[in-house]
Each structure stands twice: as C-alpha cells, then as structure tokens.
Design a protein around this motif. Structure first.
Motif, mmCIF file in Angstrom:
data_model
loop_
_atom_site.group_PDB
_atom_site.id
_atom_site.type_symbol
_atom_site.label_atom_id
_atom_site.label_comp_id
_atom_site.label_asym_id
_atom_site.label_seq_id
_atom_site.Cartn_x
_atom_site.Cartn_y
_atom_site.Cartn_z
ATOM 1 N N THR A 1 0.749 -1.196 0.026
ATOM 2 C CA THR A 1 0.011 -0.059 -0.175
ATOM 3 C C THR A 1 0.759 1.351 0.001
ATOM 4 N N THR B 1 -6.831 1.833 -2.330
ATOM 5 C CA THR B 1 -5.503 1.190 -2.603
ATOM 6 C C THR B 1 -5.584 -0.005 -1.680
ATOM 7 N N PHE B 2 -5.830 0.449 -0.128
ATOM 8 C CA PHE B 2 -5.615 -0.722 0.535
ATOM 9 C C PHE B 2 -6.355 -2.043 0.182
#
Length: 235
Positions: free
Chosen positions: A88, A177-178
């Motif tokens: 991430t 994104t995570f």
C-alpha cells in the motif's frame, strides 16, 4: 523555442504512450499475465528485494504519469509481492508522484489558457477546484466517480496548487488502494486453484464498497458546508 520547452514533458509522455501501444504493453497488464508469471516475479523479489521495489515504483509512476490502464493490476501485484502494508505504501507513494508529474506537465504546457476556454462548460468543477481544491480533490479520490487520470488532467488544467493536490491525492487514495493491495496479498490461494475465470469483484464484499462510498460522501461535507457559507455571505 521557449514554447516548445513548455510542451517537452507532454511530448515525453506522448512518446511513452506510443511506445506502450507499439510494444502492446497493455496486453500484459491483466490478471492472466499476473497468474502466468507470478512465480517468477515472486522469486525475483525474493532474490532482489530492494531492486524490485525500485523497479516496481518506477513502472507504477510511469504508468500513472502516462495514464496507461493497468494500475489495478499493479496494485494487486504490490500486495502479492510485498504484502498489504508495504504494498500500500509503495502504490500510494508512486501513484501520487505519477499524478503530480502529469499535473505539472499539463500546467507547464497550458497554464490557465485551456481553463479559460472550457471553464464555462464545466463551471461547477472549475469553482470547486478554485475554491475548495483540497476537499474537492479528497472527495473525488475517496469516491472514484471520475477516472484517476481525468482528475489529474483536470487538476492541471484548472491550475490546482501542487501542495493541495499532492496531499489530497496521497490521503484520498489510501482506502481504495489498501483494498486492492490487500486482495493482492491473498492471491496465493487463487493462483493455487489455477483458475482462469478470476473476477476481482468476487473478492470485494458489499460491505467494503459501502464503506468506501460512505467515506467519499462524508468527505464531500466540507465542500458543501463551505459553499453554503459563501452563499449566505453573498446573500
């Protein structure tokens, strides 16, 4: 000659795009390619960890700067190769750098000339970028109702301050994104099944989508409040 220098960054980006099309790079930016080469990639990372991080970041930055489709696959790859936390961090940092480079290229080439011509056609966007740049960008990043590359272009055209753009982009893309990177970190079991019918949507639960949507809606509140206050002041 001076005008040509202004367009140099955009020309470089155009060359990258042409090269990507010429060598059919997009053909490899899909899940099947990731599935096919995942073992070799994992082995390379194991033997050349820090070099792999450098190569990954450079590739991701170029991908985002040139607005080449494939960021989602790279996000999955980051999770698979580097794990959720490091993956991430790499994706968020690289995406922010790439987006910023594109904004700078657009601002150098066009300044406010393009904004003056199209501003009346997208008045709401222009107003929000000029008056609520940080919160507006943060909202767009949290709630991806516009393509990532289009937001970058718009920010460049409307001459958003780089400080606001960088901070809003960095913070705004962390949640989404995570999710992608975390999915990537669990792909080992998917690869073990050797299935060619993998669908990313099957790994994203409705709860995750709802949480991201609510996060995006909440981030719009400061923009709305600020607009209402300005309306009352004028009234």
């Amino acid at each position: 000659m001076k005008n040509l220098k202004r367009f140099t960054p955009l020309i470089i980006i155009a060359v990258i795009i042409i090269a990507a099309i010429k060598f059919n790079i997009m053909h490899y930016l899909n899940f099947l390619s990731l599935q096919q080469y995942h073992a070799q990639l994992a082995l390379y990372v194991q033997n050349h960890y820090f070099l792999s991080i450098t190569i990954f970041c450079i590739c991701y930055i170029v991908l985002v700067t040139a607005s080449i489709p494939g960021a989602s696959i790279f996000s999955l790859l980051a999770g698979f190769l580097f794990g959720s936390i490091i993956g991430t961090s790499l994706v968020v940092t690289s995406a922010t750098i790439g987006a910023t480079l594109l904004v700078i290229a657009v601002q150098l080439a066009f300044g406010e000339s393009v904004a003056a011509k199209i501003g009346s056609k997208v008045k709401l966007m222009e107003t929000n970028f000029k008056q609520n740049a940080f919160y507006y960008l943060l909202s767009l990043r949290f709630l991806p109702i516009m393509p990532f590359w289009l937001i970058n272009l718009a920010a460049g055209i409307f001459n958003v301050r780089l400080r606001d753009f960088i901070l809003a982009t960095f913070l705004g893309i962390i949640p989404g994104t995570f999710v992608y990177v975390n999915i990537g970190s669990s792909l080992t079991s998917v690869f073990a099944q050797n299935s060619s019918e993998f669908k990313l949507s099957s790994l994203i639960s409705p709860q995750i989508l709802l949480a991201l949507t609510l996060l995006g809606i909440i981030s719009f509140i400061p923009v709305i409040v600020k607009s209402l206050k300005k309306g009352k002041t004028r009234g």
